[in-house]
Design a protein around this motif. Structure first.
Motif, PDB file in Angstrom:
ATOM      1  N   SER A 138       0.832  -1.194   0.000  1.00  0.00           N
ATOM      2  CA  SER A 138       0.000   0.000   0.000  1.00  0.00           C
ATOM      3  C   SER A 138       0.873   1.253   0.000  1.00  0.00           C
ATOM      4  O   SER A 138       2.007   1.232   0.487  1.00  0.00           O
ATOM      5  CB  SER A 138      -0.936  -0.001   1.208  1.00  0.00           C
ATOM      6  OG  SER A 138      -0.197  -0.030   2.415  1.00  0.00           O
TER       7      SER A 138
ATOM      8  N   SER B  20      -4.641   1.129  -5.198  1.00  0.00           N
ATOM      9  CA  SER B  20      -4.950   2.472  -5.667  1.00  0.00           C
ATOM     10  C   SER B  20      -4.100   3.474  -4.885  1.00  0.00           C
ATOM     11  O   SER B  20      -3.618   3.173  -3.791  1.00  0.00           O
ATOM     12  CB  SER B  20      -6.432   2.780  -5.469  1.00  0.00           C
ATOM     13  OG  SER B  20      -6.781   2.693  -4.095  1.00  0.00           O
TER      14      SER B  20
ATOM     15  N   ASP C 179      -4.852   5.943  -3.065  1.00  0.00           N
ATOM     16  CA  ASP C 179      -5.339   6.224  -1.722  1.00  0.00           C
ATOM     17  C   ASP C 179      -5.322   5.001  -0.812  1.00  0.00           C
ATOM     18  O   ASP C 179      -5.674   5.088   0.368  1.00  0.00           O
ATOM     19  CB  ASP C 179      -6.747   6.828  -1.761  1.00  0.00           C
ATOM     20  CG  ASP C 179      -7.798   5.891  -2.353  1.00  0.00           C
ATOM     21  OD1 ASP C 179      -7.499   4.702  -2.585  1.00  0.00           O
ATOM     22  OD2 ASP C 179      -8.922   6.365  -2.600  1.00  0.00           O
TER      23      ASP C 179
ATOM     24  N   THR D 205      -8.362   0.626  -2.466  1.00  0.00           N
ATOM     25  CA  THR D 205      -8.775  -0.383  -3.439  1.00  0.00           C
ATOM     26  C   THR D 205      -7.582  -1.234  -3.841  1.00  0.00           C
ATOM     27  O   THR D 205      -6.480  -0.719  -4.024  1.00  0.00           O
ATOM     28  CB  THR D 205      -9.372   0.289  -4.692  1.00  0.00           C
ATOM     29  OG1 THR D 205     -10.443   1.145  -4.297  1.00  0.00           O
ATOM     30  CG2 THR D 205      -9.883  -0.750  -5.680  1.00  0.00           C
TER      31      THR D 205
ATOM     32  N   ALA E 145      -6.487  -3.936  -6.827  1.00  0.00           N
ATOM     33  CA  ALA E 145      -6.822  -4.524  -8.125  1.00  0.00           C
ATOM     34  C   ALA E 145      -5.992  -5.770  -8.334  1.00  0.00           C
ATOM     35  O   ALA E 145      -4.820  -5.831  -7.957  1.00  0.00           O
ATOM     36  CB  ALA E 145      -6.564  -3.517  -9.243  1.00  0.00           C
TER      37      ALA E 145
ATOM     38  N   LEU F  73     -11.564  -5.893  -8.482  1.00  0.00           N
ATOM     39  CA  LEU F  73     -11.242  -4.799  -7.578  1.00  0.00           C
ATOM     40  C   LEU F  73     -11.905  -5.057  -6.234  1.00  0.00           C
ATOM     41  O   LEU F  73     -13.111  -5.355  -6.174  1.00  0.00           O
ATOM     42  CB  LEU F  73     -11.708  -3.451  -8.137  1.00  0.00           C
ATOM     43  CG  LEU F  73     -10.771  -2.750  -9.123  1.00  0.00           C
ATOM     44  CD1 LEU F  73     -10.739  -3.486 -10.460  1.00  0.00           C
ATOM     45  CD2 LEU F  73     -11.176  -1.304  -9.350  1.00  0.00           C
TER      46      LEU F  73
ATOM     47  N   PHE G 218      -3.020   1.550 -11.715  1.00  0.00           N
ATOM     48  CA  PHE G 218      -3.749   2.805 -11.549  1.00  0.00           C
ATOM     49  C   PHE G 218      -2.907   3.987 -12.019  1.00  0.00           C
ATOM     50  O   PHE G 218      -1.671   3.950 -11.945  1.00  0.00           O
ATOM     51  CB  PHE G 218      -4.091   3.047 -10.074  1.00  0.00           C
ATOM     52  CG  PHE G 218      -5.130   2.128  -9.509  1.00  0.00           C
ATOM     53  CD1 PHE G 218      -6.471   2.466  -9.543  1.00  0.00           C
ATOM     54  CD2 PHE G 218      -4.762   0.923  -8.914  1.00  0.00           C
ATOM     55  CE1 PHE G 218      -7.430   1.623  -8.998  1.00  0.00           C
ATOM     56  CE2 PHE G 218      -5.717   0.088  -8.364  1.00  0.00           C
ATOM     57  CZ  PHE G 218      -7.062   0.431  -8.412  1.00  0.00           C
TER      58      PHE G 218
ATOM     59  N   GLY H 148      -5.770   7.773  -9.248  1.00  0.00           N
ATOM     60  CA  GLY H 148      -6.639   6.626  -9.017  1.00  0.00           C
ATOM     61  C   GLY H 148      -7.927   6.607  -9.794  1.00  0.00           C
ATOM     62  O   GLY H 148      -8.775   5.743  -9.568  1.00  0.00           O
ATOM     63  N   SER H 149      -8.095   7.531 -10.745  1.00  0.00           N
ATOM     64  CA  SER H 149      -9.351   7.602 -11.493  1.00  0.00           C
ATOM     65  C   SER H 149      -9.367   6.679 -12.710  1.00  0.00           C
ATOM     66  O   SER H 149     -10.440   6.445 -13.288  1.00  0.00           O
ATOM     67  CB  SER H 149      -9.605   9.040 -11.956  1.00  0.00           C
ATOM     68  OG  SER H 149      -8.609   9.461 -12.878  1.00  0.00           O
TER      69      SER H 149
ATOM     70  N   LEU I 295      -7.599   3.001 -14.677  1.00  0.00           N
ATOM     71  CA  LEU I 295      -6.797   1.786 -14.635  1.00  0.00           C
ATOM     72  C   LEU I 295      -6.505   1.374 -16.063  1.00  0.00           C
ATOM     73  O   LEU I 295      -7.296   1.625 -16.977  1.00  0.00           O
ATOM     74  CB  LEU I 295      -7.543   0.632 -13.972  1.00  0.00           C
ATOM     75  CG  LEU I 295      -7.808   0.620 -12.489  1.00  0.00           C
ATOM     76  CD1 LEU I 295      -9.076   1.376 -12.180  1.00  0.00           C
ATOM     77  CD2 LEU I 295      -7.930  -0.820 -12.015  1.00  0.00           C
TER      78      LEU I 295
ATOM     79  N   TRP J  22     -12.504   4.719 -13.011  1.00  0.00           N
ATOM     80  CA  TRP J  22     -12.837   4.162 -11.700  1.00  0.00           C
ATOM     81  C   TRP J  22     -13.138   5.306 -10.740  1.00  0.00           C
ATOM     82  O   TRP J  22     -12.315   6.189 -10.533  1.00  0.00           O
ATOM     83  CB  TRP J  22     -11.671   3.329 -11.169  1.00  0.00           C
ATOM     84  CG  TRP J  22     -11.797   2.867  -9.746  1.00  0.00           C
ATOM     85  CD1 TRP J  22     -11.015   3.218  -8.689  1.00  0.00           C
ATOM     86  CD2 TRP J  22     -12.777   1.951  -9.230  1.00  0.00           C
ATOM     87  NE1 TRP J  22     -11.434   2.585  -7.552  1.00  0.00           N
ATOM     88  CE2 TRP J  22     -12.525   1.799  -7.860  1.00  0.00           C
ATOM     89  CE3 TRP J  22     -13.844   1.255  -9.799  1.00  0.00           C
ATOM     90  CZ2 TRP J  22     -13.277   0.982  -7.036  1.00  0.00           C
ATOM     91  CZ3 TRP J  22     -14.606   0.437  -8.992  1.00  0.00           C
ATOM     92  CH2 TRP J  22     -14.314   0.305  -7.625  1.00  0.00           C
TER      93      TRP J  22
ATOM     94  N   GLY K 225     -14.314   4.640  -7.536  1.00  0.00           N
ATOM     95  CA  GLY K 225     -14.373   4.061  -6.201  1.00  0.00           C
ATOM     96  C   GLY K 225     -15.515   3.094  -6.011  1.00  0.00           C
ATOM     97  O   GLY K 225     -15.535   2.329  -5.037  1.00  0.00           O
TER      98      GLY K 225
END
Length: 314
Positions: free
Chosen positions: A92, A141, A143, A146, A148, A159, A183, A187-188, A190, A204, A206
């Motif tokens: 992460s 992602s 943030d 998420t 993937a 996801l 991503f 993060g919008s 993929l 994406w 969320g």
């Protein structure tokens, strides 16, 4: 004695657990403080403090990037043959959670699982179950909310919500295995690859995954890895079947340009962006009369090749 320490010893003391449960039988091994088989994937956190490596030796190892120290070894349930081999790892962005997958769970569950660990303590947080094929690639992602996953076979991508592991979205309309999902910085979006020849670009938010574009790239028929540029405007693609590298427009997957791969004799299927440009490696070798697998680095009009290893760069 020293010879014996280098031999992997397995001793099964009890039967595996019932189907649907991870095995609880102890399997004893020497731990040499390093990997003893191919490292399939490497992941780091956003600040570059930690590195996590996933291997065919059925372990993942957490390293301190500042001094190279081994901090911990993460272990999942394993078994004979492929069971427990790790093809995928993600860390992460905050460096707190490690996701692991691969040949993980089929022998005892009839499906594969993704394992989430607390990086600092090594504690298993949760297991995401019921996946229909091997896990090939994992990505958080930006943030960290998420996760993937790319799957083998024609099973596409999934996801998941990191907080509780529930499935958020999926696309199963794939004709072959996917080996990469990534991503962009906010993060919008993929991008995913597949050996069916197509790259798929998604929006994406969320909650919903919307396919924006599905296209082939001219460089080859088996796109293996795809990564967004740091500014999110371009996507670099490496192929399994050719030495080509393509750069596509991140808005619609239209072709932008092909970096110079003159003299490359095999694939550059592993690809990444740096602050200084684009880098790729794979099976390409034979630089200046030597026989070395090497990294090709493009920075503006400058091309630089750096020997790395004597085997494939994963």
């Amino acid at each position: 004695m020293f010879t014996l320490i280098r031999v992997l010893l397995l001793a099964l003391f009890a039967q595996v657990a019932f189907a649907g449960e991870p095995p609880t039988a102890p399997i004893l091994r020497f731990d040499l403080g390093e990997h003893t088989a191919m490292i399939r994937r490497i992941a780091s956190d956003a600040e570059g403090r930690y590195l996590v490596t996933a291997s065919d030796d059925k372990t993942a190892r957490v390293w301190d990037l500042r001094d190279g120290r081994l901090l911990s070894t993460l272990r999942i349930p394993i078994g004979a043959g492929n069971e427990g081999k790790l093809n995928a790892v993600a860390l992460s962005p905050d460096g707190q959670t490690v996701a692991l997958g691969g040949y993980t769970g089929w022998d005892y569950d009839g499906s594969t699982s993704i394992f989430l660990f607390d990086r600092a303590s090594g504690r298993l947080l949760r297991r995401l179950t019921g996946l229909p094929n091997v896990i090939s690639h994992l990505a958080f992602s930006p943030d960290g909310r998420t996760l993937a996953a790319s799957l083998g076979g024609n099973n596409g991508i999934r996801l998941f919500a990191v907080a509780d592991g529930h499935l958020l979205a999926q696309d199963t309309a794939y004709g072959a295995a996917s080996y990469s999902v990534s991503f962009n910085r906010n993060g919008s979006r993929l991008v995913a690859t597949s050996l069916d020849g197509y790259l798929r670009l998604y929006y994406w938010n969320g909650n919903a995954l919307n396919l924006l574009s599905k296209k082939t790239a001219p460089g080859g028929t088996q796109p293996l890895a795809a990564r967004f540029s740091p500014d999110g405007t371009q996507i670099a693609v490496g192929f399994n079947d050719t030495p080509a590298v393509n750069v596509l427009n991140a808005a619609d997957l239209s072709f932008a340009y092909a970096p110079d791969t003159a003299g490359v004799d095999a694939n550059l299927s592993s690809i990444a962006w740096t602050a200084q440009g684009l880098v790729a490696a794979g099976d390409a070798e034979k630089i200046e009369g030597q026989s070395n697998i090497y990294l090709r680095h493009w920075q503006g009009n400058t091309v630089q090749d750096t020997p790395l290893a004597d085997n494939t760069v994963m």
